[in-house]
Design a protein around this motif. Sequence first.
Motif, mmCIF file in Angstrom:
data_model
loop_
_atom_site.group_PDB
_atom_site.id
_atom_site.type_symbol
_atom_site.label_atom_id
_atom_site.label_comp_id
_atom_site.label_asym_id
_atom_site.label_seq_id
_atom_site.Cartn_x
_atom_site.Cartn_y
_atom_site.Cartn_z
ATOM 1 N N THR A 195 11.815 5.370 0.851
ATOM 2 C CA THR A 195 11.322 3.959 1.297
ATOM 3 C C THR A 195 10.550 4.015 2.397
ATOM 4 O O THR A 195 10.600 4.656 3.069
ATOM 5 C CB THR A 195 12.331 3.069 1.166
ATOM 6 N N MET A 196 9.608 2.956 2.624
ATOM 7 C CA MET A 196 8.832 2.857 3.837
ATOM 8 C C MET A 196 9.724 2.547 4.783
ATOM 9 O O MET A 196 9.680 2.796 6.074
ATOM 10 C CB MET A 196 7.735 1.664 3.646
ATOM 11 N N ASP A 197 10.915 1.782 4.596
ATOM 12 C CA ASP A 197 11.739 1.419 5.667
ATOM 13 C C ASP A 197 12.461 2.458 6.268
ATOM 14 O O ASP A 197 12.854 2.402 7.314
ATOM 15 C CB ASP A 197 13.026 0.379 4.917
ATOM 16 N N THR B 7 3.621 -0.412 7.783
ATOM 17 C CA THR B 7 3.842 -0.679 6.293
ATOM 18 C C THR B 7 2.809 -1.808 6.066
ATOM 19 O O THR B 7 2.918 -3.122 6.810
ATOM 20 C CB THR B 7 5.237 -1.176 6.025
ATOM 21 N N ALA C 44 1.541 -5.225 3.867
ATOM 22 C CA ALA C 44 2.430 -6.323 2.926
ATOM 23 C C ALA C 44 1.420 -6.186 1.773
ATOM 24 O O ALA C 44 0.633 -5.809 1.846
ATOM 25 C CB ALA C 44 2.402 -7.529 3.597
ATOM 26 N N GLN C 45 2.185 -6.809 0.567
ATOM 27 C CA GLN C 45 1.494 -6.663 -0.632
ATOM 28 C C GLN C 45 0.176 -7.801 -0.433
ATOM 29 O O GLN C 45 0.109 -8.863 0.207
ATOM 30 C CB GLN C 45 2.271 -7.216 -1.581
ATOM 31 N N GLY D 20 1.438 1.167 1.444
ATOM 32 C CA GLY D 20 1.981 -0.442 0.991
ATOM 33 C C GLY D 20 3.254 -0.387 1.150
ATOM 34 O O GLY D 20 4.132 0.580 1.156
ATOM 35 N N PHE D 21 3.879 -1.645 1.194
ATOM 36 C CA PHE D 21 5.354 -1.951 1.318
ATOM 37 C C PHE D 21 6.146 -1.269 0.295
ATOM 38 O O PHE D 21 7.356 -1.071 0.478
ATOM 39 C CB PHE D 21 5.426 -3.479 1.199
ATOM 40 N N ASP D 22 5.647 -1.117 -1.015
ATOM 41 C CA ASP D 22 6.522 -0.630 -2.111
ATOM 42 C C ASP D 22 6.226 0.885 -2.279
ATOM 43 O O ASP D 22 6.902 1.541 -3.372
ATOM 44 C CB ASP D 22 6.180 -1.404 -3.322
#
Length: 315
Positions: free
Chosen positions: A139-141, A155, A157-158, A127-129
């Motif tokens: 972080t995923m980034d 990744t 999205a929520q 998940g994105f977070d």
Amino acid sequence: MDVIRIHHPLDARQIPDEPVVLAMGFFDGVHRGHQAVIARAKALAQEKQAKLAVLTYDHHPALVYRPLEADDRKYLSIPTRKLQQLERLGVERVFLVNYTGEFASQSPQEFVDHYLVAFHTVVAVAGFDHTYGKKDVATMDRLADYAKGRFTVETVAQEAQDQQKISSTRIRQAMKQGDIDLANQLLGYPYRSTGVVVHGEARGRTIGYPTANILTPENQWLPGIGIYTARLKVGAIWYPGMVSIGRNVTFGDGRPITVEMNLLDFQGNLYGEPVEVEWQHRLRGEIKFADADGLVDQLQQDERETRAYFQRLTQ
């Protein structure tokens, strides 16, 4: 489903030499947001002709970072239940890591090198977070930078409902408030808890509403105090009924919280039976009545509503 239990440092001999698409997360509750992550990983696994795998943990990571609060000791899905849910979603392999202080002390790069690469990951999905270390750097980034081309990153999205993120935290809050209807919507299925039937005060049978008193392990979430429709699983059979979580305040103050379920049209001895409760719908809060007659009148109304609820389910 293959479950590989891992204690840090990883012994690479535990890991089969075959590619996986890896979904990552603690996945408490395996709610709709988690399901979206796993569904995306499943689609990628089919595309890559790789196994669908999950990396998750045996207990809440909070145990490592701070003194446990009461909520940290409870789970929406205890490990056995979580594994069952993952298997139903098509997961083929679970890397179940013992989350220790030594494991948590790894840098993000060490975690990627020692675990994600060692798992033969071709795509890492989360998940994105999602974080895998300190929140400002893991972080995923930044995961693709740590991967260094050895695998790709996806990744997800929520997932949201009512313009709010679907999360385990939000579900736990709904449970505290007794809003099992919202909790079930966010989970994507009716919440279940386990327990064993034990002796209570046997007061229910004297007023025409005998109950199964269910002793629930302390590590499982229960809805807040109130009256609910539910189903009770005994062996392989599900029985509908109404269940009270409360203190039986009509019969005195300062009483302990109990879970007591009246089964519709049931005759039998349930003492000692391991059971599951599937929580369906909140009927009302707990009420203190002037006497037992007032309680019986309310129970008769609760029974009518419970029967109507289950009748609607079968239509």
